[in-house]
Design a protein around this motif. Sequence first.
Motif, PDB file in Angstrom:
ATOM      1  N   TYR A  39      46.203  40.916  27.920  1.00 34.46           N
ATOM      2  CA  TYR A  39      46.130  41.388  29.307  1.00 34.46           C
ATOM      3  C   TYR A  39      47.567  41.584  29.805  1.00 34.46           C
ATOM      4  CZ  TYR A  39      45.799  40.437  34.400  1.00 34.46           C
ATOM      5  OH  TYR A  39      45.946  40.447  35.763  1.00 34.46           O
TER       6      TYR A  39
ATOM      7  N   HIS B 106      39.739  41.307  34.904  1.00 32.41           N
ATOM      8  CA  HIS B 106      40.302  42.300  33.970  1.00 32.41           C
ATOM      9  C   HIS B 106      39.618  42.197  32.604  1.00 32.41           C
ATOM     10  CE1 HIS B 106      43.576  44.557  35.803  1.00 32.41           C
ATOM     11  NE2 HIS B 106      44.010  43.471  36.412  1.00 32.41           N
TER      12      HIS B 106
ATOM     13  N   HIS C  85      41.049  37.209  39.507  1.00 32.36           N
ATOM     14  CA  HIS C  85      41.465  38.578  39.161  1.00 32.36           C
ATOM     15  C   HIS C  85      41.683  38.767  37.647  1.00 32.36           C
ATOM     16  CE1 HIS C  85      43.980  42.214  40.037  1.00 32.36           C
ATOM     17  NE2 HIS C  85      44.616  41.818  38.954  1.00 32.36           N
TER      18      HIS C  85
ATOM     19  N   ASP D 103      44.246  47.696  38.526  1.00 30.17           N
ATOM     20  CA  ASP D 103      43.474  46.948  39.527  1.00 30.17           C
ATOM     21  C   ASP D 103      42.415  47.836  40.186  1.00 30.17           C
ATOM     22  OD1 ASP D 103      45.105  44.909  38.899  1.00 30.17           O
ATOM     23  OD2 ASP D 103      46.257  44.929  40.751  1.00 30.17           O
TER      24      ASP D 103
ATOM     25  N   MET E 174      35.897  45.850  38.945  1.00 32.83           N
ATOM     26  CA  MET E 174      36.023  44.671  38.063  1.00 32.83           C
ATOM     27  C   MET E 174      35.737  43.384  38.846  1.00 32.83           C
ATOM     28  SD  MET E 174      40.135  44.405  37.382  1.00 32.83           S
ATOM     29  CE  MET E 174      41.225  43.595  38.559  1.00 32.83           C
TER      30      MET E 174
HETATM   31 FE   FE2 Z   1      45.568  43.353  37.894  1.00 34.21          FE
END
Ligand code: FE2
Length: 337
Positions: A134, A117, A113, A296, A300
Amino acid sequence: MKFNKKICLGIESTAHTFGVGIVDFEGKVYSIVNDIYVPEKGGLHPVQVKEQHVNHFYEVIEKALSEANFSIRDIDLIAFSQSPGLGPVLKIGALVARMISQILKIPIVGVNHCVAHIEIGRLMCNVEDPLTLYVSGGNTIVSAFESSRYQIFGETLDLPIGNMIDSFARDAGLSHPGGPKIEKLALTSTKYLSLPYVVKGMDLSFSGLYTAAKKLIESKDFGVKYSLNDVSNSVQETCFAMLTEVTERALAHTEKTEVLLTGGVAANKRLQEMIEYISNEHNAKFAAVPLKFAGDNGAMIGWTGILRYKLEGGHEISETNIKPKERMDQITIPWRS
Ligand code: FE2
Ligand code: ATP
């Protein structure tokens, strides 16, 4: 008629969001649909989030396909968030992805994940090799690509930045997510109340700041000598200055010429302003991921799945078990090596 480009369906399921994105192998995004669990009070409860995802995954997939004007039979690849995140929640995305892969007999790819991003940021902002900040509800990471991996140069030692701001906002009586509400309140204040500023080497700690901010709004002086706007402004100025300091040092060390701001907190204009300032000081190009792709989302995951698939092919089903604790510097990034 079958569409002539290859298509990937990406599934995001690490925390509050069950998201589906449809992306083609050249990086065009056709749809993004999210179902977001919002707790009535308190933080995320993994079992409740899991229930919500189990109850809604099918309609999210159907909506994403219909908005993109595709049928499930048009999908060539399925990607899912395999790590890191809440175990019970990750399992739902993994299960749905494995099911689709086996029913349609199409390849499957597990995705980290945090890497996703960064990759959606590189794609959307047209940057090649950025130093990345991030910042989200669950993560606070300064990273850059070096020696085949996204190396971590700095990170939080305790609370993630978004979680800290959301917790403070909740204590102040604001609904989830608190980040945008705190940003709005802070806009009308120029008053700065001193709060703990904790940078240890390249790492950050936000728990002392959180406790001190909470004490400020519980104090008898609250609403008399200062307002919630003032405390919100002070929280933002302190934690964003800490992030800026660490990002600037990593930028000086890595000598990257691009800076990318990503994750849900990247939506914050004040943080953008501060990171843009230090980027300019170091003659680096600054880019913040567009709002739609900053939080989210399944696109992606889909795009990062495509990048890995092109280099390494799909994962075996036996390799698709979830990895709730996997850090992004534990995996190699073959498409950048
Ligand atoms: Fe996230
Ligand atoms: P991850 O799993 O990557 O940690 P996440 O589950 O927290 O991500 P995101 O959508 O990336 O999900 O980020 C949500 C966070 O972003 C929340 O903490 C929210 O308050 C914060 N946020 C959103 N908009 C703003 C804003 N304008 N200012 C500050 N924080 C914001």
